[in-house]
Motif scaffolding. Structure first.
Motif, PDB file in Angstrom:
ATOM      1  N   ALA A 193       0.856  -1.188   0.000  1.00  0.00           N
ATOM      2  CA  ALA A 193       0.000   0.000   0.000  1.00  0.00           C
ATOM      3  C   ALA A 193       0.893   1.240   0.000  1.00  0.00           C
ATOM      4  O   ALA A 193       2.037   1.190   0.461  1.00  0.00           O
ATOM      5  CB  ALA A 193      -0.898  -0.010   1.237  1.00  0.00           C
ATOM      6  N   MET A 194       0.396   2.344  -0.534  1.00  0.00           N
ATOM      7  CA  MET A 194       1.226   3.544  -0.690  1.00  0.00           C
ATOM      8  C   MET A 194       0.518   4.760  -0.113  1.00  0.00           C
ATOM      9  O   MET A 194      -0.522   5.174  -0.616  1.00  0.00           O
ATOM     10  CB  MET A 194       1.530   3.767  -2.180  1.00  0.00           C
ATOM     11  CG  MET A 194       2.456   2.732  -2.782  1.00  0.00           C
ATOM     12  SD  MET A 194       2.561   2.875  -4.572  1.00  0.00           S
ATOM     13  CE  MET A 194       1.242   1.780  -5.086  1.00  0.00           C
ATOM     14  N   ARG A 195       1.073   5.352   0.937  1.00  0.00           N
ATOM     15  CA  ARG A 195       0.477   6.537   1.563  1.00  0.00           C
ATOM     16  C   ARG A 195       0.691   7.795   0.725  1.00  0.00           C
ATOM     17  O   ARG A 195      -0.159   8.681   0.705  1.00  0.00           O
ATOM     18  CB  ARG A 195       1.064   6.754   2.954  1.00  0.00           C
ATOM     19  CG  ARG A 195       0.570   5.768   4.000  1.00  0.00           C
ATOM     20  CD  ARG A 195       1.140   6.107   5.367  1.00  0.00           C
ATOM     21  NE  ARG A 195       0.700   5.176   6.397  1.00  0.00           N
ATOM     22  CZ  ARG A 195      -0.420   5.317   7.093  1.00  0.00           C
ATOM     23  NH1 ARG A 195      -1.225   6.349   6.875  1.00  0.00           N
ATOM     24  NH2 ARG A 195      -0.745   4.443   8.020  1.00  0.00           N
ATOM     25  N   ASN A 196       1.837   7.885   0.061  1.00  0.00           N
ATOM     26  CA  ASN A 196       2.203   9.118  -0.653  1.00  0.00           C
ATOM     27  C   ASN A 196       2.375   8.843  -2.145  1.00  0.00           C
ATOM     28  O   ASN A 196       3.405   9.137  -2.739  1.00  0.00           O
ATOM     29  CB  ASN A 196       3.492   9.706  -0.064  1.00  0.00           C
ATOM     30  CG  ASN A 196       3.336  10.049   1.400  1.00  0.00           C
ATOM     31  OD1 ASN A 196       2.419  10.776   1.776  1.00  0.00           O
ATOM     32  ND2 ASN A 196       4.228   9.519   2.226  1.00  0.00           N
ATOM     33  N   GLU A 197       1.325   8.280  -2.731  1.00  0.00           N
ATOM     34  CA  GLU A 197       1.450   7.856  -4.127  1.00  0.00           C
ATOM     35  C   GLU A 197       1.693   9.022  -5.073  1.00  0.00           C
ATOM     36  O   GLU A 197       2.452   8.892  -6.036  1.00  0.00           O
ATOM     37  CB  GLU A 197       0.201   7.078  -4.556  1.00  0.00           C
ATOM     38  CG  GLU A 197       0.327   6.531  -5.963  1.00  0.00           C
ATOM     39  CD  GLU A 197      -0.780   5.566  -6.331  1.00  0.00           C
ATOM     40  OE1 GLU A 197      -1.134   5.532  -7.528  1.00  0.00           O
ATOM     41  OE2 GLU A 197      -1.293   4.850  -5.444  1.00  0.00           O
ATOM     42  N   ALA A 198       1.082  10.154  -4.807  1.00  0.00           N
ATOM     43  CA  ALA A 198       1.276  11.310  -5.697  1.00  0.00           C
ATOM     44  C   ALA A 198       2.757  11.671  -5.791  1.00  0.00           C
ATOM     45  O   ALA A 198       3.271  11.963  -6.886  1.00  0.00           O
ATOM     46  CB  ALA A 198       0.457  12.494  -5.208  1.00  0.00           C
ATOM     47  N   GLN A 199       3.450  11.650  -4.685  1.00  0.00           N
ATOM     48  CA  GLN A 199       4.882  11.938  -4.687  1.00  0.00           C
ATOM     49  C   GLN A 199       5.658  10.839  -5.395  1.00  0.00           C
ATOM     50  O   GLN A 199       6.569  11.115  -6.183  1.00  0.00           O
ATOM     51  CB  GLN A 199       5.396  12.066  -3.251  1.00  0.00           C
ATOM     52  CG  GLN A 199       5.194  13.438  -2.631  1.00  0.00           C
ATOM     53  CD  GLN A 199       5.835  13.493  -1.256  1.00  0.00           C
ATOM     54  OE1 GLN A 199       5.415  12.799  -0.332  1.00  0.00           O
ATOM     55  NE2 GLN A 199       6.857  14.300  -1.126  1.00  0.00           N
ATOM     56  N   LEU A 200       5.293   9.609  -5.126  1.00  0.00           N
ATOM     57  CA  LEU A 200       5.985   8.482  -5.745  1.00  0.00           C
ATOM     58  C   LEU A 200       5.871   8.517  -7.267  1.00  0.00           C
ATOM     59  O   LEU A 200       6.777   8.094  -7.982  1.00  0.00           O
ATOM     60  CB  LEU A 200       5.429   7.162  -5.206  1.00  0.00           C
ATOM     61  CG  LEU A 200       5.698   6.862  -3.731  1.00  0.00           C
ATOM     62  CD1 LEU A 200       4.924   5.621  -3.293  1.00  0.00           C
ATOM     63  CD2 LEU A 200       7.186   6.653  -3.484  1.00  0.00           C
ATOM     64  N   ARG A 201       4.751   9.024  -7.764  1.00  0.00           N
ATOM     65  CA  ARG A 201       4.515   9.068  -9.208  1.00  0.00           C
ATOM     66  C   ARG A 201       5.437  10.045  -9.943  1.00  0.00           C
ATOM     67  O   ARG A 201       5.442  10.094 -11.172  1.00  0.00           O
ATOM     68  CB  ARG A 201       3.053   9.390  -9.506  1.00  0.00           C
ATOM     69  CG  ARG A 201       2.129   8.172  -9.371  1.00  0.00           C
ATOM     70  CD  ARG A 201       0.690   8.505  -9.713  1.00  0.00           C
ATOM     71  NE  ARG A 201      -0.165   7.322  -9.669  1.00  0.00           N
ATOM     72  CZ  ARG A 201      -0.484   6.583 -10.735  1.00  0.00           C
ATOM     73  NH1 ARG A 201      -0.043   6.920 -11.936  1.00  0.00           N
ATOM     74  NH2 ARG A 201      -1.271   5.529 -10.610  1.00  0.00           N
TER      75      ARG A 201
END
Length: 271
Positions: free
Chosen positions: A176-184
Motif C-alpha cells: 500500500a502507498m500513503r504518498n502515491e502522488a509523490q511516488l509518481r
C-alpha cells in the motif's frame, strides 16, 4: 567426472475443465506443447548441463511429446499440481537432479533466458526456490488495478527484501502507498509483479510434495506461500516485462489472444 544434469520439466495434462486437451491445441500453426518444449530446449542450451522432459498422465500427450523428440515421464493422474508432477517426473530419473525448473505446459511465451536465469540463481547457492518478478511502471500498475475490479484474483504481486529474497506474494496489490502522488514523480512504481515460473532445489521440491498446504497458501491460492510460511528461502530474479505477457492458456479466448500476440510481436520460437 560429469555431474548429474539439472532438469527442466514441462508438466502437461490433457484434462482441463475449460480447455480440454490444450497441450495439443495449435497456436499459429504449432501445438502449445511444441512451443513450450522449444522454450525448454533453448533454456537448457543456455544453462548448460541440463535435460528436458515432459511429465504427463495422458498417452496422447506422451505420443506427441515423443514425436517432438523429447523425453517423457508418465505420472499419476491424481497428482494435483504441476509442481508435484514435476517432482514425480524428476524422481523417475536414474540419478536425481540437484535442481528442477517447473515450466508449465500452458506458458508458451516465457523467454528462454528467464528460465536459464532461474537455474543460474539456484546454482549460486543460498536459494531453495527461485522465481521471476518484474517492476511495474505506473501505467501497468493502473491497468492491473483496473483489471482487478472485475478479476480480483488475476495478477500476483511480490514484496521483496533488499537482498532479493521474497518476503510475501499476494493477489492483493502490495505494498500500500500513503504518498502515491509523490511516488509518481518517479517513472517506476514500487510494485513488483510475479511471473508464474519456478525453479527448486530437489530438496525443497521433495519437501513441498510431502507437506500439507499452508494457511495463507489456501487463503491466497498461491502455492509458493507454502515455502515462505515454513521458512524456506525464495529468491526473486528481476526480469524485463515480456513482450508477450500472457499468464497462461486456459480458455479459447486465451488461444485467440496468443495468436494475436504472435501476429503483433512476432513468433518468439519460429520453426
Amino acid at each position: 567426472m560429469v555431474s548429474v544434469p539439472d532438469l527442466i520439466v514441462v508438466p502437461a495434462r490433457f484434462g482441463s475443465s475449460r480447455l480440454p486437451g490444450k497441450p495439443l491445441l495449435p497456436i499459429a500453426g504449432r501445438t502449445l506443447l511444441d512451443r513450450v518444449v522449444a522454450i525448454a530446449r533453448a533454456a537448457a542450451v543456455q544453462a548448460g548441463n541440463c535435460d528436458v522432459l515432459v511429465a504427463t498422465d495422458d498417452a496422447r500427450i506422451a505420443d506427441h511429446a515423443a514425436s517432438l523428440g523429447v523425453e517423457v515421464a508418465m505420472t499419476a493422474a491424481e497428482l494435483d499440481s504441476g509442481t508435484v508432477r514435476a517432482f514425480a517426473a524428476a524422481r523417475q530419473r536414474e540419478s536425481a537432479p540437484a535442481r528442477v525448473i517447473n515450466l508449465q505446459g500452458d506458458a508458451p511465451f516465457i523467454p528462454a533466458a528467464i528460465v536459464a536465469g532461474l537455474m543460474a540463481t539456484l546454482r549460486k547457492g543460498g536459494a531453495d526456490v527461485a522465481t521471476p518478478v518484474f517492476q511495474l511502471d505506473w501505467a501497468r500498475l493502473d491497468r492491473l488495478r483496473a483489471h482487478k475490479q472485475t478479476a480480483p484474483f488475476s495478477g500476483t504481486t511480490c514484496v521483496r527484501a533488499s537482498d532479493r529474497r521474497a518476503l510475501w506474494f499476494s493477489k492483493s496489490i502490495l505494498p500500500a502507498m500513503r504518498n502515491e502522488a509523490q511516488l509518481r514523480e518517479q517513472p517506476m512504481s514500487p510494485v513488483w509483479q510475479h511471473l508464474g515460473l519456478y525453479g527448486y532445489t530437489m530438496r525443497a521440491l521433495e519437501w513441498f510434495a510431502g507437506a500439507a498446504p499452508g494457511v495463507y497458501e489456501a487463503l491466497e491460492g498461491l502455492e509458493q506461500l507454502r515455502f515462505i510460511e515454513n521458512g524456506w528461502r525464495v529468491d526473486t530474479v528481476e526480469v524485463d516485462v515480456p513482450a508477450h505477457l500472457l499468464s497462461g492458456i486456459d480458455t479459447p479466448e486465451d488461444l485467440a489472444k496468443a495468436d494475436e500476440a504472435i501476429t503483433r510481436f512476432g513468433d518468439p520460437y519460429p520453426v
